[in-house]
Design a protein around this motif. Structure first.
Motif, PDB file in Angstrom:
ATOM      1  N   ILE A   1       0.703  18.527  -5.322  1.00 13.33           N
ATOM      2  CA  ILE A   1       0.856  19.866  -4.742  1.00 13.33           C
ATOM      3  C   ILE A   1       2.250  20.036  -4.132  1.00 13.33           C
ATOM      4  CG2 ILE A   1       0.053  21.403  -2.903  1.00 13.33           C
ATOM      5  CD1 ILE A   1      -2.777  20.346  -3.434  1.00 13.33           C
ATOM      6  N   ILE A   2       2.689  19.032  -3.365  1.00 14.86           N
ATOM      7  CA  ILE A   2       4.018  19.094  -2.746  1.00 14.86           C
ATOM      8  C   ILE A   2       5.100  19.154  -3.824  1.00 14.86           C
ATOM      9  CG2 ILE A   2       5.633  17.947  -1.210  1.00 14.86           C
ATOM     10  CD1 ILE A   2       3.104  19.050   0.139  1.00 14.86           C
ATOM     11  N   GLU A   3       4.897  18.370  -4.858  1.00 14.17           N
ATOM     12  CA  GLU A   3       5.866  18.343  -5.957  1.00 14.17           C
ATOM     13  C   GLU A   3       5.927  19.705  -6.645  1.00 14.17           C
ATOM     14  OE1 GLU A   3       4.892  16.051  -9.528  1.00 14.17           O
ATOM     15  OE2 GLU A   3       6.773  14.963  -9.237  1.00 14.17           O
ATOM     16  N   ALA A   4       4.753  20.358  -6.823  1.00 11.01           N
ATOM     17  CA  ALA A   4       4.719  21.680  -7.450  1.00 11.01           C
ATOM     18  C   ALA A   4       5.420  22.730  -6.597  1.00 11.01           C
ATOM     19  CB  ALA A   4       3.267  22.099  -7.696  1.00 11.01           C
ATOM     20  N   HIS A   5       5.525  22.514  -5.279  1.00  7.98           N
ATOM     21  CA  HIS A   5       6.234  23.423  -4.384  1.00  7.98           C
ATOM     22  C   HIS A   5       7.732  23.129  -4.347  1.00  7.98           C
ATOM     23  CE1 HIS A   5       2.265  24.603  -2.923  1.00  7.98           C
ATOM     24  NE2 HIS A   5       2.839  25.584  -2.239  1.00  7.98           N
ATOM     25  N   GLY A   6       8.185  22.156  -5.138  1.00  5.95           N
ATOM     26  CA  GLY A   6       9.601  21.798  -5.140  1.00  5.95           C
ATOM     27  C   GLY A   6      10.003  20.931  -3.974  1.00  5.95           C
ATOM     28  N   GLY A   7       9.033  20.376  -3.276  1.00  6.82           N
ATOM     29  CA  GLY A   7       9.330  19.550  -2.111  1.00  6.82           C
ATOM     30  C   GLY A   7       9.100  18.081  -2.377  1.00  6.82           C
ATOM     31  N   ARG A   8       9.015  17.333  -1.306  1.00  8.86           N
ATOM     32  CA  ARG A   8       8.761  15.902  -1.422  1.00  8.86           C
ATOM     33  C   ARG A   8       8.004  15.433  -0.183  1.00  8.86           C
ATOM     34  NH1 ARG A   8      12.706  12.889   1.472  1.00  8.86           N
ATOM     35  NH2 ARG A   8      14.403  14.203   2.257  1.00  8.86           N
ATOM     36  N   ILE A   9       7.327  14.313  -0.328  1.00 11.73           N
ATOM     37  CA  ILE A   9       6.571  13.752   0.782  1.00 11.73           C
ATOM     38  C   ILE A   9       6.911  12.273   0.904  1.00 11.73           C
ATOM     39  CG2 ILE A   9       4.564  13.381  -0.714  1.00 11.73           C
ATOM     40  CD1 ILE A   9       2.799  13.749   1.791  1.00 11.73           C
ATOM     41  N   THR A  10       7.131  11.820   2.112  1.00 11.70           N
ATOM     42  CA  THR A  10       7.443  10.419   2.369  1.00 11.70           C
ATOM     43  C   THR A  10       6.467   9.859   3.398  1.00 11.70           C
ATOM     44  OG1 THR A  10       9.024  10.957   4.122  1.00 11.70           O
ATOM     45  CG2 THR A  10       9.883  10.790   1.870  1.00 11.70           C
ATOM     46  N   VAL A  11       6.418   8.540   3.463  1.00 13.21           N
ATOM     47  CA  VAL A  11       5.503   7.861   4.385  1.00 13.21           C
ATOM     48  C   VAL A  11       6.285   6.858   5.209  1.00 13.21           C
ATOM     49  CG1 VAL A  11       3.380   6.516   4.616  1.00 13.21           C
ATOM     50  CG2 VAL A  11       3.660   8.078   2.687  1.00 13.21           C
ATOM     51  N   GLU A  12       6.021   6.850   6.498  1.00 15.62           N
ATOM     52  CA  GLU A  12       6.564   5.829   7.390  1.00 15.62           C
ATOM     53  C   GLU A  12       5.389   5.159   8.082  1.00 15.62           C
ATOM     54  OE1 GLU A  12       9.342   7.589  10.047  1.00 15.62           O
ATOM     55  OE2 GLU A  12      10.703   8.288   8.456  1.00 15.62           O
TER      56      GLU A  12
ATOM     57  N   THR B   1       0.830  -1.204   0.000  1.00 18.35           N
ATOM     58  CA  THR B   1       0.000   0.000   0.000  1.00 18.35           C
ATOM     59  C   THR B   1       0.863   1.252   0.000  1.00 18.35           C
ATOM     60  OG1 THR B   1      -1.738  -1.174   1.202  1.00 18.35           O
ATOM     61  CG2 THR B   1      -1.817   1.231   1.227  1.00 18.35           C
ATOM     62  N   ILE B   2       1.960   1.241   0.795  1.00 15.85           N
ATOM     63  CA  ILE B   2       2.855   2.401   0.862  1.00 15.85           C
ATOM     64  C   ILE B   2       3.460   2.697  -0.505  1.00 15.85           C
ATOM     65  CG2 ILE B   2       5.042   3.236   1.817  1.00 15.85           C
ATOM     66  CD1 ILE B   2       4.342   1.766   4.394  1.00 15.85           C
ATOM     67  N   SER B   3       3.844   1.645  -1.232  1.00 15.02           N
ATOM     68  CA  SER B   3       4.495   1.848  -2.527  1.00 15.02           C
ATOM     69  C   SER B   3       3.546   2.434  -3.574  1.00 15.02           C
ATOM     70  CB  SER B   3       5.067   0.523  -3.030  1.00 15.02           C
ATOM     71  OG  SER B   3       4.021  -0.413  -3.276  1.00 15.02           O
ATOM     72  N   ARG B   4       2.211   2.313  -3.375  1.00 12.40           N
ATOM     73  CA  ARG B   4       1.255   2.779  -4.386  1.00 12.40           C
ATOM     74  C   ARG B   4       0.310   3.860  -3.876  1.00 12.40           C
ATOM     75  NH1 ARG B   4      -1.815  -1.943  -7.249  1.00 12.40           N
ATOM     76  NH2 ARG B   4      -2.230  -0.154  -8.623  1.00 12.40           N
ATOM     77  N   ILE B   5       0.558   4.353  -2.669  1.00 13.96           N
ATOM     78  CA  ILE B   5      -0.430   5.208  -2.015  1.00 13.96           C
ATOM     79  C   ILE B   5      -0.637   6.534  -2.745  1.00 13.96           C
ATOM     80  CG2 ILE B   5       1.215   6.355  -0.475  1.00 13.96           C
ATOM     81  CD1 ILE B   5      -0.921   6.146   1.707  1.00 13.96           C
ATOM     82  N   PHE B   6       0.369   7.010  -3.481  1.00 15.55           N
ATOM     83  CA  PHE B   6       0.241   8.294  -4.168  1.00 15.55           C
ATOM     84  C   PHE B   6      -0.192   8.148  -5.627  1.00 15.55           C
ATOM     85  CE2 PHE B   6       3.491   9.262  -0.853  1.00 15.55           C
ATOM     86  CZ  PHE B   6       2.714  10.142  -0.105  1.00 15.55           C
TER      87      PHE B   6
ATOM     88  N   LEU C   1      -7.933   9.809  -5.202  1.00 11.99           N
ATOM     89  CA  LEU C   1      -7.345  11.041  -5.720  1.00 11.99           C
ATOM     90  C   LEU C   1      -6.830  11.970  -4.622  1.00 11.99           C
ATOM     91  CD1 LEU C   1      -9.789  11.980  -8.599  1.00 11.99           C
ATOM     92  CD2 LEU C   1      -7.434  11.195  -8.812  1.00 11.99           C
ATOM     93  N   GLY C   2      -7.196  11.710  -3.372  1.00  8.93           N
ATOM     94  CA  GLY C   2      -6.815  12.616  -2.289  1.00  8.93           C
ATOM     95  C   GLY C   2      -5.307  12.702  -2.100  1.00  8.93           C
ATOM     96  N   LEU C   3      -4.657  11.559  -1.844  1.00  9.32           N
ATOM     97  CA  LEU C   3      -3.215  11.568  -1.617  1.00  9.32           C
ATOM     98  C   LEU C   3      -2.442  11.822  -2.902  1.00  9.32           C
ATOM     99  CD1 LEU C   3      -2.821   8.680   0.982  1.00  9.32           C
ATOM    100  CD2 LEU C   3      -2.791  11.145   1.383  1.00  9.32           C
ATOM    101  N   ALA C   4      -3.006  11.415  -4.051  1.00  8.52           N
ATOM    102  CA  ALA C   4      -2.363  11.719  -5.331  1.00  8.52           C
ATOM    103  C   ALA C   4      -2.313  13.227  -5.546  1.00  8.52           C
ATOM    104  CB  ALA C   4      -3.112  11.036  -6.477  1.00  8.52           C
ATOM    105  N   THR C   5      -3.381  13.925  -5.161  1.00  9.57           N
ATOM    106  CA  THR C   5      -3.404  15.384  -5.273  1.00  9.57           C
ATOM    107  C   THR C   5      -2.409  16.015  -4.309  1.00  9.57           C
ATOM    108  OG1 THR C   5      -5.740  15.308  -5.913  1.00  9.57           O
ATOM    109  CG2 THR C   5      -4.875  17.417  -5.136  1.00  9.57           C
ATOM    110  N   VAL C   6      -2.328  15.464  -3.095  1.00 10.02           N
ATOM    111  CA  VAL C   6      -1.339  15.949  -2.120  1.00 10.02           C
ATOM    112  C   VAL C   6       0.074  15.843  -2.702  1.00 10.02           C
ATOM    113  CG1 VAL C   6      -0.246  15.438   0.095  1.00 10.02           C
ATOM    114  CG2 VAL C   6      -2.741  15.463  -0.091  1.00 10.02           C
ATOM    115  N   TYR C   7       0.354  14.710  -3.319  1.00  6.28           N
ATOM    116  CA  TYR C   7       1.674  14.487  -3.905  1.00  6.28           C
ATOM    117  C   TYR C   7       1.982  15.536  -4.981  1.00  6.28           C
ATOM    118  CZ  TYR C   7       5.594  12.091  -6.119  1.00  6.28           C
ATOM    119  OH  TYR C   7       6.826  11.788  -6.642  1.00  6.28           O
TER     120      TYR C   7
END
Length: 547
Positions: free
Chosen positions: A517-528, A491-496, A509-515
């Motif tokens: 947005i973060i990418e458009a800000h030049g950042g990154r998001i990780t999950v633990e 699930t972690i590998s496909r969550i975005f 689409l919720g977490l895909a949209t989050v991804y």
């Protein structure tokens, strides 16, 4: 080196003079022997003067620099005068000390060069021949050297003595000059080689220290020897602390290749860093051999591949999402047109007269579901074609507080407590509208993972650190943690990924949209996350110079 050699020759003269002085003292104690009192006084004076001259040379060498060559000439001339004085006070032609001229010639050969040795031999020949001639013709009677002794030997013996001594002087100059030059050439070559070795050692140390990858060597027993600067930065362990430690103590991941490390050309393993992050380490290894060809250990070159692997995954995900997004956007447009026609037709029919009540309820369902599909398409188009963020300084505490106020009336948050640990003055450059959507989606995702209630914790900080490659990095680190049911690795590998969801009613689409947005800000998001242990979303936003 030359100065040290000169000092040693001065000290050698002091030793020789000390022996003569000792002999003179013994002669005085036992009587003058064959030498007269005047001769012993003269010899004693010469010896004392030589002591003083040697001390003066040593003082000049210690206190002044750049006078080695003049002092060398002075020393050789003094040696010739010293030997000449001994010969004059010990019988002239009958003196046994003519061989001491050879010491002056040897000094010239060693301290100067072959040419100077021949000059010294010539001077010794002139001085010694002059003494014999002057004695023979009675010119040295004033200092106690009468002509009778020389005339008694005869002219043949005198010429023979002078000839033998001159030959000895020049043979000594020839041999010692040749040997001294060979010794100097060998010494020069040795110095050149020593300098080359030092340069190679400095070059090797510089290369090893400045490599942009880790380099270490281990013995056949697995003990660390070389541990370069990259390895020190990467592990936080110095060369001194790492020396002779077991390789597996510092890099437990190498145990995967235990017993076969020197034969493994390439490999990859995971390393748990001090900050708790999992790093991916790639390495190459080659065997080290000793002088006899025996196995002496292993040379290992390693590098942090975490960023590279993450970039590969991001590129793969980006390529996949780009294809899906483009295809889906086209499909969404194609679906929206007939959907609008269906919705409009259903509304017209439902507004007509004579429609049974049961049919009106069916038409209401059609219209409701059409509106839901239209909203889904709108959300998806927003994901597939995101707008550029309009960044500005945003107080994160206030932004999180707004989202908490919005989600509180939602039934999904009835048993959920949201803790805002962000500092009151924490400000960062983001698009406030897009980040409202980020926190909304993350909060909703966390609440749906806690069916029996729980806690969502929001925290943020600025991190300034040195990366494993030695480069400084500054970023804003935002965490959203929950104590829900957690996720498995699949699930972690496909969550975005868009449309991927583990919930029965989710759109994916919720977490895909989050991804996005973060990418458009030049950042990154990780999950633990892990099943049964909750989930932590970590957002990194790079620090800009203007903020």
């Amino acid at each position: 080196m030359y100065r040290e050699r000169l000092v040693w020759f001065i000290l050698a003269r002091v030793v020789v003079v000390s022996l003569f002085l000792f002999s003179t003292i013994v002669l005085r104690a036992r009587g003058t022997g064959t030498l007269g009192e005047q001769a012993l006084d003269g010899i004693t004076a010469i010896l004392v003067a030589t002591y003083g001259f040697s001390i003066l040379l040593l003082l000049i060498l210690k206190l002044a620099k750049g006078y080695q060559l003049p002092l060398t000439y002075a020393q050789i001339i003094w040696d010739i005068l010293f030997v000449t004085g001994l010969i004059l006070y010990t019988g002239g032609i009958s003196s046994p000390f003519s061989f001491l001229y050879l010491l002056a010639i040897i000094s010239a050969s060693v301290l100067l060069a072959r040419r100077e040795a021949f000059y010294t031999a010539s001077l010794c020949s002139i001085v010694y021949g002059g003494i014999i001639d002057l004695q023979y013709y009675g010119q040295l009677v004033s200092i106690g050297l009468g002509p009778l002794v020389a005339q008694r030997y005869g002219t043949n013996y005198i010429f023979y003595t002078i000839f033998i001594n001159i030959v000895a002087f020049f043979l000594t100059a020839l041999l010692t000059g040749y040997l001294a030059e060979r010794a100097r050439e060998s010494e020069t070559e040795l110095e050149k080689r020593a300098i080359d070795y030092e340069e190679l050692e400095r070059l090797n140390s510089s290369i090893v220290s400045n490599l942009t990858s880790g380099l270490l060597t281990v013995t056949a027993e697995g003990r660390i020897r070389v541990f370069n600067h990259y390895a020190e930065t990467f592990t936080g362990i110095t060369q001194e602390d790492a020396y002779d430690r077991d390789l597996y103590d510092i890099f437990p991941g190498f145990r995967l290749y235990e017993g076969n490390l020197s034969n493994v050309k390439r490999g990859v393993f995971e390393l748990l860093a001090k900050n708790g992050r999992k790093l991916i380490v790639g390495f190459n290894s080659v065997p080290l051999t000793g002088k006899e060809g025996e196995s002496a250990g292993t040379l290992i070159n390693f590098q942090n591949l975490t960023q590279i692997k993450r970039m590969e995954e991001n590129l793969k995900r980006a390529d996949r999402l780009a294809v899906i997004g483009e295809l889906s956007a086209r499909m969404a447009h194609e679906i929206r047109n007939p959907l609008a026609a269906i919705s409009g037709s259903a509304q017209l029919i439902a507004q007509g007269d004579g429609i049974p009540e049961a049919d009106r309820e069916l038409f209401a369902i059609v219209l409701r579901e059409a509106d839901r599909l239209n909203g889904l398409i709108t959300d998806f188009l927003a994901y597939a074609r995101p707008s550029q963020p309009e960044k500005g300084p945003v107080n994160l505490t206030d932004l999180v507080g707004e989202i908490v106020s919005l989600v509180t009336p939602d039934r999904r948050f009835e048993q959920v407590r949201i803790i805002n640990r962000v500092e009151p003055d924490f400000t960062l450059p983001i698009d406030p509208d897009q980040f409202r959507q980020v926190f909304w989606n993350l909060f909703v995702n966390a609440a749906e993972a806690m069916s029996e209630g729980g806690t969502i914790t929001v925290d943020a900080e600025r991190i300034d650190e040195i990366r494993s490659d030695g480069e400084p990095r500054s970023a804003y680190r935002i965490t959203v943690a929950d104590d829900g049911s957690g996720m498995n690795q699949e699930t972690i590998s496909r969550i975005f990924e868009p449309f991927y969801t583990s919930k029965a009613s989710g759109t994916g689409l919720g977490l895909a949209t989050v991804y996005r947005i973060i990418e458009a800000h030049g950042g990154r998001i990780t999950v633990e996350s892990a099943e049964g242990t909750g989930t932590i979303f970590i957002i990194f936003i790079p620090v800009q110079r203007n903020y």
